[in-house]
Write a protein that holds these residues in place. Structure first.
Motif, PDB file in Angstrom:
ATOM      1  N   ASN A 150       1.571  13.578   0.030  1.00  0.00           N
ATOM      2  CA  ASN A 150       0.225  13.093   0.351  1.00  0.00           C
ATOM      3  C   ASN A 150      -0.647  13.006  -0.894  1.00  0.00           C
ATOM      4  O   ASN A 150      -1.740  12.459  -0.848  1.00  0.00           O
ATOM      5  CB  ASN A 150      -0.436  14.048   1.357  1.00  0.00           C
ATOM      6  N   ASP A 151      -0.164  13.567  -1.980  1.00  0.00           N
ATOM      7  CA  ASP A 151      -1.026  13.715  -3.157  1.00  0.00           C
ATOM      8  C   ASP A 151      -0.665  12.754  -4.285  1.00  0.00           C
ATOM      9  O   ASP A 151      -1.274  12.793  -5.343  1.00  0.00           O
ATOM     10  CB  ASP A 151      -0.973  15.163  -3.657  1.00  0.00           C
ATOM     11  N   MET A 189       0.839  -1.196   0.000  1.00  0.00           N
ATOM     12  CA  MET A 189       0.000   0.000   0.000  1.00  0.00           C
ATOM     13  C   MET A 189       0.876   1.249   0.000  1.00  0.00           C
ATOM     14  O   MET A 189       1.908   1.286   0.671  1.00  0.00           O
ATOM     15  CB  MET A 189      -0.899  -0.015   1.249  1.00  0.00           C
ATOM     16  N   ASP A 190       0.448   2.262  -0.764  1.00  0.00           N
ATOM     17  CA  ASP A 190       1.165   3.527  -0.766  1.00  0.00           C
ATOM     18  C   ASP A 190       0.916   4.271   0.542  1.00  0.00           C
ATOM     19  O   ASP A 190      -0.046   3.993   1.252  1.00  0.00           O
ATOM     20  CB  ASP A 190       0.743   4.376  -1.974  1.00  0.00           C
ATOM     21  N   ARG A 245      -2.280   6.532   5.367  1.00  0.00           N
ATOM     22  CA  ARG A 245      -2.779   7.602   6.234  1.00  0.00           C
ATOM     23  C   ARG A 245      -4.298   7.702   6.174  1.00  0.00           C
ATOM     24  O   ARG A 245      -4.959   7.960   7.189  1.00  0.00           O
ATOM     25  CB  ARG A 245      -2.120   8.930   5.864  1.00  0.00           C
ATOM     26  N   MET A 246      -4.874   7.484   4.969  1.00  0.00           N
ATOM     27  CA  MET A 246      -6.345   7.514   4.869  1.00  0.00           C
ATOM     28  C   MET A 246      -6.967   6.400   5.718  1.00  0.00           C
ATOM     29  O   MET A 246      -8.004   6.600   6.342  1.00  0.00           O
ATOM     30  CB  MET A 246      -6.773   7.307   3.400  1.00  0.00           C
ATOM     31  N   THR A 247      -6.349   5.226   5.673  1.00  0.00           N
ATOM     32  CA  THR A 247      -6.809   4.103   6.496  1.00  0.00           C
ATOM     33  C   THR A 247      -6.269   4.339   7.903  1.00  0.00           C
ATOM     34  O   THR A 247      -5.321   3.721   8.332  1.00  0.00           O
ATOM     35  CB  THR A 247      -6.261   2.781   5.920  1.00  0.00           C
ATOM     36  N   GLU A 248      -6.885   5.240   8.614  1.00  0.00           N
ATOM     37  CA  GLU A 248      -6.241   5.810   9.811  1.00  0.00           C
ATOM     38  C   GLU A 248      -5.701   4.780  10.782  1.00  0.00           C
ATOM     39  O   GLU A 248      -4.676   5.003  11.428  1.00  0.00           O
ATOM     40  CB  GLU A 248      -7.218   6.732  10.541  1.00  0.00           C
ATOM     41  N   HIS A 249      -6.398   3.640  10.906  1.00  0.00           N
ATOM     42  CA  HIS A 249      -5.930   2.682  11.911  1.00  0.00           C
ATOM     43  C   HIS A 249      -4.541   2.152  11.565  1.00  0.00           C
ATOM     44  O   HIS A 249      -3.840   1.666  12.442  1.00  0.00           O
ATOM     45  CB  HIS A 249      -6.929   1.534  12.080  1.00  0.00           C
ATOM     46  N   VAL A 250      -4.140   2.211  10.308  1.00  0.00           N
ATOM     47  CA  VAL A 250      -2.778   1.777   9.961  1.00  0.00           C
ATOM     48  C   VAL A 250      -1.758   2.650  10.695  1.00  0.00           C
ATOM     49  O   VAL A 250      -0.740   2.158  11.194  1.00  0.00           O
ATOM     50  CB  VAL A 250      -2.544   1.838   8.433  1.00  0.00           C
ATOM     51  N   ILE A 251      -2.066   3.932  10.778  1.00  0.00           N
ATOM     52  CA  ILE A 251      -1.169   4.837  11.498  1.00  0.00           C
ATOM     53  C   ILE A 251      -1.234   4.550  13.002  1.00  0.00           C
ATOM     54  O   ILE A 251      -0.213   4.345  13.654  1.00  0.00           O
ATOM     55  CB  ILE A 251      -1.551   6.315  11.213  1.00  0.00           C
ATOM     56  N   THR A 252      -2.445   4.488  13.531  1.00  0.00           N
ATOM     57  CA  THR A 252      -2.559   4.377  14.996  1.00  0.00           C
ATOM     58  C   THR A 252      -2.191   2.987  15.505  1.00  0.00           C
ATOM     59  O   THR A 252      -1.598   2.857  16.570  1.00  0.00           O
ATOM     60  CB  THR A 252      -3.990   4.725  15.460  1.00  0.00           C
ATOM     61  N   PRO A 289       0.014   7.526   1.202  1.00  0.00           N
ATOM     62  CA  PRO A 289      -1.235   8.279   1.407  1.00  0.00           C
ATOM     63  C   PRO A 289      -2.404   7.380   1.810  1.00  0.00           C
ATOM     64  O   PRO A 289      -3.164   7.712   2.727  1.00  0.00           O
ATOM     65  CB  PRO A 289      -1.481   8.929   0.037  1.00  0.00           C
ATOM     66  N   ARG A 290      -2.554   6.233   1.171  1.00  0.00           N
ATOM     67  CA  ARG A 290      -3.640   5.317   1.563  1.00  0.00           C
ATOM     68  C   ARG A 290      -3.436   4.818   2.997  1.00  0.00           C
ATOM     69  O   ARG A 290      -4.402   4.598   3.729  1.00  0.00           O
ATOM     70  CB  ARG A 290      -3.725   4.134   0.602  1.00  0.00           C
TER      71      ARG A 290
END
Lengths: 343, 343
Positions: A270-271, A221-222, A227-234, A224-225
């Motif tokens: 991010n873009d 996964m790239d 970060r969009m899939t927020e739980h990946v970050i948290t 930006p995605r």
């Protein structure tokens, strides 16, 4: 003063950009070891499309060789520096030490490791105990788009300092590192600078490389995605960064400040659907730099009693993904059998 | 005594095998809801290639419908049982409850969930508080190789018992479960048996489904290779099984005996490149049963204070892989933006 003789091993994006910068500075003459791209470079020279240097066509360094030259028998003059920009994959031979050994003049050649990861100098300390070992941590965006064609879209940003090599006096090592910065960046216009705190620089980069690199690879996964899939970050990225900060402090005395978290999360655009290098490697079927980016930080944690569950599990997954790459390359063989070894 | 009216929702491998067995027993008449395979079944009947039943050609159950029939308005007679064998993916509508609701006669229809996972009865308790809820845990190897063509290479093995539904007296629920076993297996020749300890049966299967299923999916690796790559077993599979055993005991009072570990490691063949269903789903771009196999066990652990780091991280990864499947199906949309939400 004679020019410094620099051997560049690994002429992908960053290696070629470094070779070019070193010769542009006028204080170095570069021998470039080129393998897959040898014919292209010899026949047509190297093309560089660079935000920094503009459009370069048909450039050639002072010398191009197909293999690492043997400096022990007088075939070539000794090298002052060997710059190593290959990927560092100690789990698959040859090791960096084996690769460069013929060109290393003991007690003379300073070895610049422009590679990521922790403890990458350890095998070289054993093998080359009398040689200055220099760390370069690069944030330079440069890729080889075709043989001997380089696309460079970021300023050349490197932090350079000396590794500790116990039998090399610290002032000698520091001098070699500073001189390397000088010949690379004689006019001071590049963001290529001396930074004595090698450990801090390296652990800082590990905060990204041990988190976004393996997680993006596992997810294919790239960022930006991610970060969009927020739980990946948290659930995945932030725990790894926290573990790295704890290990860096406990194992190396390095304090990675709080804002490292935000900077790591921000590091990529991010873009556009940018994928970190390890993920690109996996998708191309290339071996991945797992040991120095994930395994060594984890082992440093174990050494000092820091439990790092996220890193540990991610490392286990990455090792298995590496097995698949090795199998595809014929470096690992599946042996099916009727009996279960766990029976 | 009139035959029991059974609606089968989900006519893949196990659903079709169950429909066939129920009608073979002579005590049930089956209405099968067929969607993608409706035309094939209506036109040519269903073909079954079975170790148990032999070669069946052109078989049709008593009735075939394209949608779940509405039993509330007298269009069809009420059903005694609804057997649900669809995949259970509560994160993507419709839920099982929504899917079967038109066919459920309150206070009458017993709902048999032949699906994997923990807590799958919870939404049905809320929605159908007066109906017996029955658990079937199947170890039957059966797949739909083409529309209305079933390949069945394992004996039909199911453990059946009643879920607790607070407003349904336990003896009523147990009687419904036992009667279902009776109509399914009237001569006792099948390995389809009553087992009152639903929790133990379900947690036992979770030991496999929460370990091999997600890890094989993340690695896209068959289970023999996972065993060959020994660290996958020691670093990933065994920790998850240990976590599941701990959660099962703390959350449900279920003791999974020590030999569960060996049995789970043994469950699959060693001589063929078998991939668990979740991995097959991922590789086919299908939604995966993450919540009931991984998420719910993890949440049960959190509820009772059992930390399960491996399961937690694996769940985080699987959720993100599910996002990719959802994106490919148009159920999730990436929104690129110039600003970083973490800025």
């Amino acid at each position: 003063m004679a020019k410094s003789r620099v051997l560049v091993v690994g002429t992908g994006g960053i290696g070629t950009m470094s070779a070019y910068a070193l010769e542009q500075g006028g204080l170095a003459e570069v021998t470039a070891v080129m393998r897959s791209n040898y014919d292209a470079a010899v026949n047509n020279g190297i093309d560089i499309d660079s935000v920094l240097w503009g459009q370069i066509k048909g450039w050639r360094p002072t010398a191009i060789t197909k293999t690492v030259p043997d400096a022990s028998q007088g075939e070539v003059a000794p090298f002052d520096y060997i710059l190593v920009t290959t990927k560092n994959i100690p789990d698959v031979p040859p090791t960096v030490s084996d690769l460069i050994a013929p060109a290393v003049t003991p007690g003379k050649t300073a070895i610049v490791l422009s590679q990521n990861g922790i403890n990458i100098e350890k095998p070289l300390i054993t093998r080359f105990p009398k040689n200055p070992l220099i760390s370069s941590v690069a944030y330079t965006g440069a890729t080889e788009t075709a043989h001997a064609k380089i696309y460079n879209d970021d300023p050349d940003c490197q932090k350079i300092g000396a590794f500790t090599n116990p039998q090399v006096p610290a002032d000698i090592a520091a001098k070699a590192a500073k001189h390397y910065v000088h010949i690379y960046n004689p006019t001071g216009t590049l963001e290529v600078t001396y930074d004595a705190d090698v450990a801090a620089v390296r652990w800082r980069k590990i905060a990204y490389n041990a988190s976004f690199n393996p997680i993006s690879s596992i997810l294919r996964m790239d960022t930006p995605r991610m970060r969009m899939t927020e739980h990946v970050i948290t659930d995945l990225i932030l725990p790894i960064i926290a573990e790295i900060r704890e290990i860096a402090y406990a194992a190396a005395g390095v304090t990675l400040p709080e804002d490292v978290v935000k900077k790591v999360l921000h590091q990529d655009p991010n873009d556009t659907a940018f994928k970190p290098s390890m993920c690109q490697d996996l998708e191309k079927g290339n071996l991945m730099e797992i040991e120095n980016l994930v395994g060594e930080p984890l082992r440093e944690g174990e050494r000092v009693g820091v439990s790092a569950p996220t890193l540990r599990i991610v490392y286990g997954i990455m090792k298995a993904l590496q097995v698949k790459v090795r199998e595809d390359k014929g470096l690992w063989e599946a042996r099916f059998q009727p009996d279960n070894p766990y029976e």
